[in-house]
Design an enzyme around this catalytic site. Sequence first.
Site, PDB file in Angstrom:
ATOM      1  CG  HIS A   1      76.296  77.492  -9.995  1.00  0.00           C
ATOM      2  ND1 HIS A   1      77.342  77.541  -8.906  1.00  0.00           N
ATOM      3  CD2 HIS A   1      75.696  78.669 -10.208  1.00  0.00           C
ATOM      4  CE1 HIS A   1      77.205  78.497  -8.300  1.00  0.00           C
ATOM      5  NE2 HIS A   1      76.190  79.426  -8.947  1.00  0.00           N
TER       6      HIS A   1
ATOM      7  CG  PHE B   1      70.013  90.589  -5.951  1.00  0.00           C
ATOM      8  CD1 PHE B   1      69.539  91.272  -7.055  1.00  0.00           C
ATOM      9  CD2 PHE B   1      69.687  89.306  -5.851  1.00  0.00           C
ATOM     10  CE1 PHE B   1      69.073  90.425  -8.212  1.00  0.00           C
ATOM     11  CE2 PHE B   1      68.998  88.519  -7.002  1.00  0.00           C
ATOM     12  CZ  PHE B   1      68.562  89.192  -8.086  1.00  0.00           C
TER      13      PHE B   1
ATOM     14  CG  ASN C   1      69.910  85.288  -4.319  1.00  0.00           C
ATOM     15  OD1 ASN C   1      70.243  86.472  -4.611  1.00  0.00           O
ATOM     16  ND2 ASN C   1      70.558  84.357  -3.787  1.00  0.00           N
TER      17      ASN C   1
ATOM     18  CG  ASP D   1      72.147  79.936  -8.967  1.00  0.00           C
ATOM     19  OD1 ASP D   1      71.922  80.961  -9.320  1.00  0.00           O
ATOM     20  OD2 ASP D   1      73.307  79.890  -7.841  1.00  0.00           O
TER      21      ASP D   1
END
Length: 287
Positions: free
Chosen positions: A93, A228, A223, A145
């Site tokens: 991450h 966004f 995402n 991620d």
Amino acid sequence: NSKSRARTMMENERKSVDGCAIFFRTSRFRLIRDYLVEFNQLAAMHSEGADDMLNRVMTKDNIGIVAALELKGMTTGNRYYSAPPTIVVANAHVHWDPEYCDVKLIQTIMMINELETVVESIGQERKLSPALAPAQQIPLILCGDLNSLPESGVVEYLTKGRVSTEHADFLSNAYEGFLSRHSGPMTSPDRIRGGVAPGTSSISHNLRLARSYDGPRTLPFTNKTYDFTGVIDYIMHTRGLVEVQKVLGMFPLEWLDDNKVIGFPHPHFASDHIPLVVHCQLAAPNV
């Protein structure tokens, strides 16, 4: 594993700290070794001559984790393997803030450095062909991620195996000591393809990573929030050692309009990230 700050918190507060996990089927795999990669600790170790390793990178407590897994049920008489194959799986991450693309790239470089060390170490312990480097024989699957778009320096570095030390994502910050210790001169073909001046150096790795969701498998986004939408999550694998059979595709995009969904989380989507799933198999080693 939780992020590093969990160690400084009370027991009841630690439960709210996010982190990374790797799950595996114990009937198919045996855990050989696992590793925790703490980016703030690595930043402190690599801070000599690079002030912003302390000012910008060490202040972020993101982590990565690595598991070396042995595939069960593979006898030593297998036609391709002299010993049960080992797979290295990693999950990371990376820092989220778009204003810190330099931190994302530095964290990714440190993660890859750790993975190269793990692969080399595992290679020394296993019965591998001396004709090839461990990275050419030990399959790697990297999930993360990465909070980085496909055109970012992070993805360039991972998939191309190199990134210029003058890449714009470093933001001209003070990383000279770190970059000089981990870089080498770019070859002429690399300079020509990258459009960079002679004498430019680059940071490289030998893990030969490819995006598992690539080409026709590429998703329009991973995402989606209220402000966004983009691809920032990835699964990558070793080219030539892992073959992607199929992936979990995207849900019908018209569903968003039909249900007036402008962002996640949503009652039908518990996270602002959509799940990535890859069905893959090991390729026969080129030995």
